[in-house]
Design a protein around this motif. Structure first.
Motif, PDB file in Angstrom:
ATOM      1  N   LEU A 141       0.849  -1.210   0.000  1.00 25.83           N
ATOM      2  CA  LEU A 141       0.000   0.000   0.000  1.00 25.83           C
ATOM      3  C   LEU A 141       0.879   1.253   0.000  1.00 25.83           C
ATOM      4  CD1 LEU A 141      -2.743  -1.057   2.590  1.00 25.83           C
ATOM      5  CD2 LEU A 141      -3.140  -0.539   0.157  1.00 25.83           C
ATOM      6  N   ARG A 142       1.932   1.200   0.791  1.00 24.59           N
ATOM      7  CA  ARG A 142       2.857   2.343   0.852  1.00 24.59           C
ATOM      8  C   ARG A 142       3.478   2.601  -0.513  1.00 24.59           C
ATOM      9  NH1 ARG A 142       8.226   2.842   4.778  1.00 24.59           N
ATOM     10  NH2 ARG A 142       9.087   4.662   3.692  1.00 24.59           N
ATOM     11  N   GLN A 143       3.838   1.508  -1.221  1.00 20.89           N
ATOM     12  CA  GLN A 143       4.426   1.673  -2.559  1.00 20.89           C
ATOM     13  C   GLN A 143       3.434   2.278  -3.543  1.00 20.89           C
ATOM     14  OE1 GLN A 143       5.901  -2.214  -3.517  1.00 20.89           O
ATOM     15  NE2 GLN A 143       7.708  -1.982  -2.223  1.00 20.89           N
ATOM     16  N   HIS A 144       2.164   1.820  -3.481  1.00 21.24           N
ATOM     17  CA  HIS A 144       1.140   2.417  -4.364  1.00 21.24           C
ATOM     18  C   HIS A 144       1.100   3.922  -4.126  1.00 21.24           C
ATOM     19  CE1 HIS A 144      -0.711  -1.010  -6.292  1.00 21.24           C
ATOM     20  NE2 HIS A 144      -0.961  -1.614  -5.148  1.00 21.24           N
ATOM     21  N   ALA A 145       1.107   4.310  -2.858  1.00 17.33           N
ATOM     22  CA  ALA A 145       0.985   5.736  -2.515  1.00 17.33           C
ATOM     23  C   ALA A 145       2.222   6.509  -2.943  1.00 17.33           C
ATOM     24  CB  ALA A 145       0.751   5.889  -1.018  1.00 17.33           C
ATOM     25  N   GLU A 146       3.388   5.918  -2.731  1.00 20.56           N
ATOM     26  CA  GLU A 146       4.626   6.652  -3.030  1.00 20.56           C
ATOM     27  C   GLU A 146       4.893   6.766  -4.528  1.00 20.56           C
ATOM     28  OE1 GLU A 146       6.651   6.108   1.356  1.00 20.56           O
ATOM     29  OE2 GLU A 146       7.529   4.992  -0.290  1.00 20.56           O
ATOM     30  N   ARG A 147       4.226   5.892  -5.302  1.00 23.05           N
ATOM     31  CA  ARG A 147       4.326   6.050  -6.762  1.00 23.05           C
ATOM     32  C   ARG A 147       3.292   7.054  -7.267  1.00 23.05           C
ATOM     33  NH1 ARG A 147       3.291   0.478  -7.435  1.00 23.05           N
ATOM     34  NH2 ARG A 147       5.051  -0.746  -6.719  1.00 23.05           N
ATOM     35  N   SER A 148       2.583   7.703  -6.345  1.00 18.97           N
ATOM     36  CA  SER A 148       1.537   8.683  -6.675  1.00 18.97           C
ATOM     37  C   SER A 148       0.534   8.127  -7.674  1.00 18.97           C
ATOM     38  CB  SER A 148       2.138   9.977  -7.225  1.00 18.97           C
ATOM     39  OG  SER A 148       3.002  10.515  -6.291  1.00 18.97           O
ATOM     40  N   GLU A 149       0.108   6.897  -7.452  1.00 19.74           N
ATOM     41  CA  GLU A 149      -0.877   6.303  -8.361  1.00 19.74           C
ATOM     42  C   GLU A 149      -2.281   6.827  -8.044  1.00 19.74           C
ATOM     43  OE1 GLU A 149      -0.489   2.085  -7.994  1.00 19.74           O
ATOM     44  OE2 GLU A 149       1.637   2.133  -8.529  1.00 19.74           O
ATOM     45  N   HIS A 150      -3.121   6.901  -9.071  1.00 16.38           N
ATOM     46  CA  HIS A 150      -4.509   7.359  -8.881  1.00 16.38           C
ATOM     47  C   HIS A 150      -5.482   6.359  -9.497  1.00 16.38           C
ATOM     48  CE1 HIS A 150      -2.866  11.190  -7.655  1.00 16.38           C
ATOM     49  NE2 HIS A 150      -2.147  11.213  -8.767  1.00 16.38           N
ATOM     50  N   PRO A 151      -5.496   5.108  -9.041  1.00 13.99           N
ATOM     51  CA  PRO A 151      -6.426   4.143  -9.641  1.00 13.99           C
ATOM     52  C   PRO A 151      -7.876   4.488  -9.310  1.00 13.99           C
ATOM     53  CG  PRO A 151      -5.332   3.164  -7.737  1.00 13.99           C
ATOM     54  CD  PRO A 151      -4.753   4.530  -7.907  1.00 13.99           C
ATOM     55  N   THR A 152      -8.779   4.127 -10.216  1.00 12.30           N
ATOM     56  CA  THR A 152     -10.205   4.385  -9.982  1.00 12.30           C
ATOM     57  C   THR A 152     -10.818   3.169  -9.286  1.00 12.30           C
ATOM     58  OG1 THR A 152     -10.155   5.490 -12.098  1.00 12.30           O
ATOM     59  CG2 THR A 152     -12.333   5.122 -11.162  1.00 12.30           C
ATOM     60  N   PRO A 153     -11.624   3.375  -8.237  1.00  8.40           N
ATOM     61  CA  PRO A 153     -12.271   2.225  -7.587  1.00  8.40           C
ATOM     62  C   PRO A 153     -13.169   1.467  -8.564  1.00  8.40           C
ATOM     63  CG  PRO A 153     -12.479   4.186  -6.221  1.00  8.40           C
ATOM     64  CD  PRO A 153     -11.915   4.644  -7.539  1.00  8.40           C
ATOM     65  N   ASN A 154     -13.210   0.171  -8.396  1.00  8.55           N
ATOM     66  CA  ASN A 154     -14.056  -0.690  -9.230  1.00  8.55           C
ATOM     67  C   ASN A 154     -15.384  -0.887  -8.490  1.00  8.55           C
ATOM     68  OD1 ASN A 154     -15.307  -2.741 -10.572  1.00  8.55           O
ATOM     69  ND2 ASN A 154     -13.692  -4.265 -10.262  1.00  8.55           N
ATOM     70  N   THR A 155     -16.438  -0.231  -8.971  1.00 10.00           N
ATOM     71  CA  THR A 155     -17.722  -0.287  -8.259  1.00 10.00           C
ATOM     72  C   THR A 155     -18.355  -1.681  -8.362  1.00 10.00           C
ATOM     73  OG1 THR A 155     -18.704   0.630 -10.239  1.00 10.00           O
ATOM     74  CG2 THR A 155     -18.317   2.165  -8.423  1.00 10.00           C
ATOM     75  N   ALA A 156     -17.866  -2.497  -9.300  1.00 10.55           N
ATOM     76  CA  ALA A 156     -18.409  -3.856  -9.448  1.00 10.55           C
ATOM     77  C   ALA A 156     -17.522  -4.896  -8.753  1.00 10.55           C
ATOM     78  CB  ALA A 156     -18.541  -4.186 -10.941  1.00 10.55           C
ATOM     79  N   TRP A 157     -16.666  -4.455  -7.812  1.00 11.19           N
ATOM     80  CA  TRP A 157     -15.757  -5.368  -7.105  1.00 11.19           C
ATOM     81  C   TRP A 157     -16.554  -6.510  -6.467  1.00 11.19           C
ATOM     82  CZ3 TRP A 157     -10.786  -6.419  -6.826  1.00 11.19           C
ATOM     83  CH2 TRP A 157     -10.325  -7.208  -5.762  1.00 11.19           C
ATOM     84  N   ASP A 158     -16.128  -7.753  -6.722  1.00 10.63           N
ATOM     85  CA  ASP A 158     -16.837  -8.926  -6.199  1.00 10.63           C
ATOM     86  C   ASP A 158     -15.955  -9.566  -5.108  1.00 10.63           C
ATOM     87  OD1 ASP A 158     -18.010 -11.380  -5.701  1.00 10.63           O
ATOM     88  OD2 ASP A 158     -18.464 -11.788  -7.812  1.00 10.63           O
ATOM     89  N   ASN A 159     -16.268  -9.250  -3.845  1.00  6.73           N
ATOM     90  CA  ASN A 159     -15.410  -9.724  -2.754  1.00  6.73           C
ATOM     91  C   ASN A 159     -15.462 -11.245  -2.602  1.00  6.73           C
ATOM     92  OD1 ASN A 159     -13.498  -8.611  -0.861  1.00  6.73           O
ATOM     93  ND2 ASN A 159     -14.816  -9.463   0.745  1.00  6.73           N
ATOM     94  N   ASP A 160     -16.658 -11.829  -2.810  1.00  7.37           N
ATOM     95  CA  ASP A 160     -16.761 -13.290  -2.687  1.00  7.37           C
ATOM     96  C   ASP A 160     -15.869 -13.984  -3.732  1.00  7.37           C
ATOM     97  OD1 ASP A 160     -18.508 -13.012  -0.630  1.00  7.37           O
ATOM     98  OD2 ASP A 160     -20.325 -13.403  -1.806  1.00  7.37           O
ATOM     99  N   ALA A 161     -15.850 -13.431  -4.927  1.00  7.10           N
ATOM    100  CA  ALA A 161     -15.017 -14.031  -5.987  1.00  7.10           C
ATOM    101  C   ALA A 161     -13.540 -13.939  -5.591  1.00  7.10           C
ATOM    102  CB  ALA A 161     -15.256 -13.317  -7.316  1.00  7.10           C
ATOM    103  N   CYS A 162     -13.178 -12.856  -4.937  1.00  3.57           N
ATOM    104  CA  CYS A 162     -11.790 -12.685  -4.508  1.00  3.57           C
ATOM    105  C   CYS A 162     -11.437 -13.690  -3.403  1.00  3.57           C
ATOM    106  CB  CYS A 162     -11.600 -11.252  -4.031  1.00  3.57           C
ATOM    107  SG  CYS A 162      -9.877 -10.801  -3.900  1.00  3.57           S
TER     108      CYS A 162
END
Ligand code: ATP
Ligand code: MG
Length: 251
Positions: free
Chosen positions: A213-234
């Motif tokens: 998570l720290r690496q994502h932040a330090e690379r200044s990434e701006h990913p868009t949340p996936n509103t169709a995220w399927d937690n059970d599938a994960c």
């Protein structure tokens, strides 16, 4: 330091180092009596997963980061084990996201709260981080819970729209979801109530997740949340990851 934990050539180095961190935090009085049992259960699942970050866990971590980044009022909630294993990296994440970090523990005692807060504030000072460490106030409530377990800070968890709560208990996870919050959890057990109730579950070791998570932040990434995220599938993909690892061992 424990001599084995100080030897990076040992095949179980990472695991021994984590045990050492837990042991040290326990000695300092930062953990509840059951903390080592909880850690042991996590270790067992990590063993089954092959002590690695699976592809599905990496995707869940990215999704969690996207939601933290897009949040209006994100909060990172930490308990004793999380501080011991991942506290410093989570402070760096909080600094990048400009969000507070709140100490919120299951068995609350003043001594442990003070110890955990001062450990975190010490790291902020050493690393030059400007992070608000919350937890001293108990002016907020988690609806649907009774007694001390319902306590939190009004300006922290109570006001959060997105909360990252690694190693959360199932009851509290459910209550936070019931309050309409997006709840991001880290739990090596894909079968726990926490894992099955959260909005996004990262089935991975909390120290590895905090670094990612720290690496994502330090690379200044701006990913868009996936509103169709399927937690059970994960979660199913994590179980498939365990089966694949075990089948690979003897074939
Ligand atoms: P639940 O309340 O969600 O049903 P539980 O009561 O079985 O779960 P708890 O004791 O509340 O479990 O919390 C411990 C959880 O934290 C376990 O599921 C364990 O797998 C997980 N865990 C422990 N250590 C780690 C770690 N280092 N990284 C990730 N997860 C961990
Ligand atoms: Mg529990």
């Amino acid at each position: 330091m424990n001599p084995i934990a100080a030897d990076p050539s040992h095949p179980r180095y990472a695991s021994l180092l984590r045990r050492h961190l837990i042991e040290e935090a326990a000695t300092e009085g930062l953990l509840a009596g059951s903390a080592m049992i909880a850690h042991g259960r996590g270790e067992a699942f990590d063993y089954l997963l092959g002590e690695r970050t699976t592809e599905s866990a990496a995707m869940a971590t990215r999704e969690a980061y996207a939601r933290l980044h897009a949040a209006k009022h994100p909060v990172i909630s930490v308990n004793g084990n999380t501080v011991a294993l991942a506290g410093r990296d989570l402070l760096h994440l909080a600094a990048s996201l400009a969000c507070p970090l709140e100490v919120n523990i299951f068995y609350r005692t003043q001594a442990r709260m003070d110890g955990l807060i001062s450990r975190l504030e010490g790291w902020c000072e050493q690393d030059g981080l400007d992070v608000e460490v919350l937890g001293r106030q108990t002016d907020g409530r988690i609806d649907g819970l009774e007694g001390p377990r319902a306590q939190c800070e009004a300006a922290g968890i109570a006001a959060a729209d997105v909360v990252l709560v690694p190693l959360e208990d199932g009851d509290r996870c459910e209550a936070l979801v019931g309050m309409g919050k997006t709840v991001l959890v880290v739990d090596l057990n894909p079968l726990s109530r926490t894992a099955r109730t959260a909005s996004v579950t990262i089935v991975d070791e909390v120290g590895r997740v905090a670094k990612a998570l720290r690496q994502h932040a330090e690379r200044s990434e701006h990913p868009t949340p996936n509103t169709a995220w399927d937690n059970d599938a994960c979660l199913q993909a994590s179980l498939d990851g365990i089966v694949a690892h075990l089948q690979g061992l003897f074939s």
